[in-house]
Design a protein around this motif. Sequence first.
Motif, PDB file in Angstrom:
ATOM      1  N   SER A 139      37.676  27.202  28.477  1.00 58.29           N
ATOM      2  CA  SER A 139      39.010  27.266  29.074  1.00 58.29           C
ATOM      3  C   SER A 139      40.088  27.041  28.013  1.00 58.29           C
ATOM      4  N   TRP A 140      39.784  26.229  27.016  1.00 59.45           N
ATOM      5  CA  TRP A 140      40.735  26.044  25.916  1.00 59.45           C
ATOM      6  C   TRP A 140      40.943  27.377  25.192  1.00 59.45           C
ATOM      7  N   ALA A 141      39.843  28.062  24.917  1.00 57.70           N
ATOM      8  CA  ALA A 141      39.938  29.320  24.179  1.00 57.70           C
ATOM      9  C   ALA A 141      40.559  30.424  25.033  1.00 57.70           C
ATOM     10  N   ALA A 142      40.377  30.345  26.342  1.00 61.62           N
ATOM     11  CA  ALA A 142      40.967  31.349  27.217  1.00 61.62           C
ATOM     12  C   ALA A 142      42.488  31.281  27.156  1.00 61.62           C
ATOM     13  N   GLY A 143      43.014  30.092  26.865  1.00 64.25           N
ATOM     14  CA  GLY A 143      44.460  29.930  26.777  1.00 64.25           C
ATOM     15  C   GLY A 143      45.040  30.500  25.499  1.00 64.25           C
ATOM     16  N   ASN A 144      44.334  30.352  24.368  1.00 63.10           N
ATOM     17  CA  ASN A 144      44.911  30.796  23.096  1.00 63.10           C
ATOM     18  C   ASN A 144      44.100  31.889  22.400  1.00 63.10           C
ATOM     19  N   LEU A 145      42.995  32.285  23.037  1.00 63.62           N
ATOM     20  CA  LEU A 145      42.113  33.340  22.516  1.00 63.62           C
ATOM     21  C   LEU A 145      41.464  32.987  21.186  1.00 63.62           C
ATOM     22  N   TYR A 146      41.371  31.681  20.865  1.00 65.53           N
ATOM     23  CA  TYR A 146      40.694  31.270  19.620  1.00 65.53           C
ATOM     24  C   TYR A 146      39.192  31.064  19.900  1.00 65.53           C
ATOM     25  N   TYR A 147      38.561  32.104  20.453  1.00 66.01           N
ATOM     26  CA  TYR A 147      37.170  31.963  20.892  1.00 66.01           C
ATOM     27  C   TYR A 147      36.201  31.634  19.756  1.00 66.01           C
ATOM     28  N   GLY A 148      36.399  32.284  18.609  1.00 63.14           N
ATOM     29  CA  GLY A 148      35.435  32.149  17.506  1.00 63.14           C
ATOM     30  C   GLY A 148      35.157  30.699  17.153  1.00 63.14           C
TER      31      GLY A 148
END
Lengths: 224, 241
Positions: free
Chosen positions: A183-192
Amino acid sequence: MNPGPFALFKWEAVAAEWPVFATGFGTTALVSLLALLLALALGLAFGMAGASTSKGLRGPTRVYVEFFQNTPLVIQVFFLYNGLPYAGLVLPVFAVGVLGVGIYHGAYVAEIIRAGIEAVPKGQKEAAASQGFNAWQTMVHVVLPQTRRIVLPPLANQAVFLIKNTSVLAMVAGGDLMYQADSWAAGNLYYGPAYVVTGLLYLALCLPLSRWVRRMEKTSAVQA
Amino acid sequence: MIQLENVDKHFGAAHVLKNINLVVAPAEKLVVIGPSGSGKSTLIRCINLLEKPSKGRVTVDDVELTAHKAYVHTVRESIGMVFQNFNLYPHKTVLENLTLAPIKLKKIPRAEAEASGLGYLERVGLKDKASAYPSQLSGGQQQRVAIARCLNMHPKIMLFDEPTSALDPEMIQEVLDVMTDLAKEGITMVVVTHEMGFARNVADRVIFMDEGRIVEEGTPEHFFTNPTQDRTKLFLSRILR
């Protein structure tokens, strides 16, 4: 220009917002611990019942083991989360995690315990019976202590699977490590970086257990 | 002391004991001989109900075990059994093997159980092995520990189910010596064995079994000098060479 999935500033963002991951890690560790205790308790009870000579005890054990081993964990957790509220029972998502994962792995633990009990030679039970021990005393004083060495490696292996399987909670907003990262990455798209760090944190929980299993298996192979 | 009345035992289609009637007197030393598959082991295992008779009554010390399920465990405390494969508890030391049942079942204080246990270990010549584990002992030593384990429960009856059959030849005598020594006491002994020397020297009475029946019984003297049944003669001629 596209900065790439693993750009440095994304790593810096993970580092800066580390409490998000720490919270998830804590939840995952706690759900794992409680689910493991539940799985051990269920596994011990159903494992002993499954190894007994009474059909009345073995029957329900087979149903429990076969049902939970042969349906997906995801469905079981979704049922607890989405199905039970229709029966008027709304469980907090943390409890869904502990119950769902604990009951699921309890079925595997039961089979490990049953196999361990059945691996103790029949002569041991006869010796205990001939001395006057009843079935329960024989189990506690003679059979189970001999089972310990047999079942510890596969049990630790189950603990590794259990820890990884708590990530199913991410599908029901469980607040666990996988959910927090996603969910954190979904907010800023820093998935990697989010997924890499998450993977490493799971590794930190599971690898010591796996290494310990390897060591146990080596030493018991030497003893045998 | 021990009474078997009309005891039958079936394992599936196999009829291994056929209408056995047997009375063993207090302090009697009874030796059971016979070819393999004759039902000797099943017979002795019916005495402490490790095998439940399909039919008939088993009475030990005035308690009918075939009727009183609840008393079986209590009565077993006074019946020691020595097995062919020793069946020592591998996760316990030698001394712990001797003290487990007295402490857990008879609620004897640990110090007392250990003291009497060490006494019995000394008697079987293994006091120095008290803190060893069974896997560190030879077969003969393990069997002597198994006997001491029974004795530490202060039994009235000792059952021996082929106690020397799994032993290397040079270890048989050390076990027989312990059993012979034990036979000097007032304890009741039932011994299934192929050791004819032991039967001759120690037994008050010998019974010969074949195909689930007691074919012949008598004193050792009768048996080894003047058996009456052809089946007994044939067996003895094969085993005594």
